[in-house]
Scaffold this active site. Structure first.
Site, PDB file in Angstrom:
ATOM      1  NE  ARG A  66      -3.793  -2.193   2.283  1.00  0.00           N
ATOM      2  CZ  ARG A  66      -3.478  -3.260   3.009  1.00  0.00           C
ATOM      3  NH1 ARG A  66      -2.379  -3.250   3.744  1.00  0.00           N
ATOM      4  NH2 ARG A  66      -4.252  -4.317   3.008  1.00  0.00           N
ATOM      5  CE  LYS A  88      -3.212  13.614 -13.637  1.00  0.00           C
ATOM      6  NZ  LYS A  88      -3.983  13.568 -14.880  1.00  0.00           N
ATOM      7  CD  GLU A 137       2.635  18.285 -21.837  1.00  0.00           C
ATOM      8  OE1 GLU A 137       2.050  19.201 -21.222  1.00  0.00           O
ATOM      9  OE2 GLU A 137       2.051  17.277 -22.280  1.00  0.00           O
ATOM     10  CE  LYS A 150       2.033  18.010 -13.640  1.00  0.00           C
ATOM     11  NZ  LYS A 150       2.185  16.710 -14.255  1.00  0.00           N
ATOM     12  CD  GLU A 186      -6.775  15.110 -13.127  1.00  0.00           C
ATOM     13  OE1 GLU A 186      -7.284  14.001 -12.904  1.00  0.00           O
ATOM     14  OE2 GLU A 186      -6.109  15.370 -14.125  1.00  0.00           O
ATOM     15  NE  ARG A 192      -2.492  16.910 -11.588  1.00  0.00           N
ATOM     16  CZ  ARG A 192      -1.655  16.104 -10.940  1.00  0.00           C
ATOM     17  NH1 ARG A 192      -1.664  16.053  -9.634  1.00  0.00           N
ATOM     18  NH2 ARG A 192      -0.817  15.349 -11.597  1.00  0.00           N
ATOM     19  CG  ASN A 251      -6.866  18.230 -19.687  1.00  0.00           C
ATOM     20  OD1 ASN A 251      -5.893  17.482 -19.713  1.00  0.00           O
ATOM     21  ND2 ASN A 251      -8.092  17.821 -19.860  1.00  0.00           N
ATOM     22  CG  HIS A 261      -3.192  17.760 -22.635  1.00  0.00           C
ATOM     23  ND1 HIS A 261      -2.424  18.894 -22.735  1.00  0.00           N
ATOM     24  CD2 HIS A 261      -2.351  16.770 -22.261  1.00  0.00           C
ATOM     25  CE1 HIS A 261      -1.177  18.591 -22.409  1.00  0.00           C
ATOM     26  NE2 HIS A 261      -1.106  17.308 -22.130  1.00  0.00           N
ATOM     27  CG  HIS A 320      -5.746  13.328 -24.071  1.00  0.00           C
ATOM     28  ND1 HIS A 320      -6.232  13.973 -22.964  1.00  0.00           N
ATOM     29  CD2 HIS A 320      -4.470  12.986 -23.779  1.00  0.00           C
ATOM     30  CE1 HIS A 320      -5.287  14.015 -22.028  1.00  0.00           C
ATOM     31  NE2 HIS A 320      -4.205  13.431 -22.510  1.00  0.00           N
ATOM     32  CG  HIS A 326       1.579  13.308 -24.484  1.00  0.00           C
ATOM     33  ND1 HIS A 326       0.215  13.158 -24.422  1.00  0.00           N
ATOM     34  CD2 HIS A 326       1.896  14.314 -23.629  1.00  0.00           C
ATOM     35  CE1 HIS A 326      -0.273  14.029 -23.554  1.00  0.00           C
ATOM     36  NE2 HIS A 326       0.720  14.746 -23.055  1.00  0.00           N
TER      37      HIS A 326
END
Ligand SMILES: NC(=O)c1ccc[n+]([C@@H]2O[C@H](COP(=O)([O-])OP(=O)(O)OC[C@H]3O[C@@H](n4cnc5c(N)ncnc54)[C@H](O)[C@@H]3O)[C@@H](O)[C@H]2O)c1
Ligand SMILES: [Zn+2]
Length: 357
Positions: free
Chosen positions: A118, A140, A182, A224, A234, A238, A242, A245, A249, A261
């Site tokens: 965990r 993330k 980015e 960031k 999020e 945050r 995007n 994006h 995406h 990407h």
């Protein structure tokens, strides 16, 4: 010179940025750790040996875990192999996972660290620009499943991040440029000095050994770090990350993830800027500036081969869409992001036409 950028939140940590700073790694690995699992791409064993040397100065047992290159590392099967390895070596919560590689490796190693017992500490050593300014910072983590990319994962902040620009010397130019998309995003969302630095000398921005790229990475990491420090899970702030994006995406999906990407994000940034202009928010000069900065890095800024109905469908199932309302991050000006909710389909299509004209 070494810069330490603090990321605040429930579990604060530092991002160390510099050229030739690998020897700082022991300072990020808990001194109480008896063992370190070093997760790295097969192709990066030379660099793994450098990391091993940096860590051997401490009194730590190092277990190397080579994984497949790139996206092939982000599978449940590879994660399972790593869990087995951790089990065989009886890894405890005071031991540490270190990731060495691009965003695919940091995502995988972060996920394995988040789930073993965990949660055991993980330190990321990203070796791509995208990894440094994006994937390694913010907590993330994810693996892919047959249903799609990044569907299984956890929010799990690292114990530290080390960005050594010398690791970029072997990175193909296209991958380096792609990561800079980015950085350009950060420039438009927050920090115009980024745009000025690239405009002053785009070739210098692409030189992994030069001071310009170092400053760009530092500025993008600072941005960031600020955003994710205020919103790890999020829940709000945050969302601005995007920018560019939503279409980005969709392009990745339509192209079955054969595009880098950052290349998809580059096109997506111009699209988001055009949409901002059509919504009466952004002036034409700033839209043109998106194109010129990205083109100066030889990044793509249009997508004439794309089928609009196919892209619209791909955008509709983007997981970032809440409920049935389409949400787009747009700009009211440089440094002034906003959310555009429920734009007309005709505006979305007009922005696509403008993107390609
Ligand atoms: N967690 C996040 O917040 C987040 C954010 C953005 C992207 N990501 C993830 O990051 C991944 C993309 O990351 P990426 O662009 O770094 O690609 P990548 O990790 O797939 O690396 C690209 C290729 O470059 C190679 N490589 C890496 N470093 C190198 C070096 N220094 N020299 C030579 N070759 C090197 C890799 O082995 C790979 O073949 C995606 O899986 C994406 O989902 C995660
Ligand atoms: Zn991105």
């Amino acid at each position: 010179m070494t810069t330490r950028i603090a990321v605040s939140g429930e579990s604060p940590y530092d991002v160390v940025v510099g050229a030739g700073v690998l020897e700082e790694l022991p300072s990020l690995v808990d001194a109480a750790a008896a063992q370190v699992l070093l997760v790295h791409s097969h192709s990066m064993s030379d660099l793994a040996t450098r990391v091993e040397t940096a860590l051997r100065d401490g009194d730590v047992e190092l277990v190397r875990a080579p994984v497949p290159d790139g996206e092939a590392a982000k599978t449940v099967e590879v994660a399972d192999d790593l869990w087995s390895l951790l089990g065989r070596h009886a890894f405890t919560r005071s031991d540490v996972v270190v990731s060495l590689g691009g965003g695919a490796v940091t995502d995988l190693a972060g996920f394995v660290a988040a789930t073993w017992l965990r949660g055991v500490p993980v330190v990321h050593v990203p070796t791509t620009v995208l990894g440094m300014v994006d994937a390694a910072v913010g907590g993330k983590t994810a693996v892919n499943t047959s249903e799609g990319k990044n569907l299984v994962g956890a929010f799990y902040p690292p114990a530290g991040v080390l960005c050594d620009l010398t690791t970029l010397s072997t990175l193909p130019r296209e991958d380096l440029a792609s990561g800079l998309a980015e950085v350009v995003k950060a420039g438009f969302l927050r920090d115009p000095a980024i745009l000025e630095l690239i405009e002053a000398d785009p070739a210098a921005a692409l030189d992994p050994a030069g001071p310009a790229l170092l400053e760009l990475v530092e500025r993008a990491v600072r941005f960031k770090a600020d955003v994710v420090g205020a919103d790890l899970r999020e829940r709000g702030g945050r969302e601005v990350l995007n920018y560019g994006h939503t279409l980005g995406h969709a392009i990745e999906k339509v192209e079955e993830f054969r595009w880098r990407h950052g290349d998809a994000v580059s096109v997506g940034l111009v699209y988001a800027a055009e949409l901002s202009r059509l919504a009466g928010r952004l002036d034409g000069d700033t839209v043109a500036r998106h194109r010129s900065v990205l083109q100066s890095l030889r990044l793509p800024t249009s997508y004439p081969q794309g089928s609009w109905p196919e892209l619209l469908k791909a955008m509709s199932i983007d997981k970032k869409v809440r409920g049935t309302t389409r949400r787009f991050v747009v700009l009211d000006g440089i440094g002034r992001p906003a959310i555009l909710e429920g734009p007309e389909l005709s505006d979305l299509e007009a922005a696509f036409t403008a993107l390609n004209s």
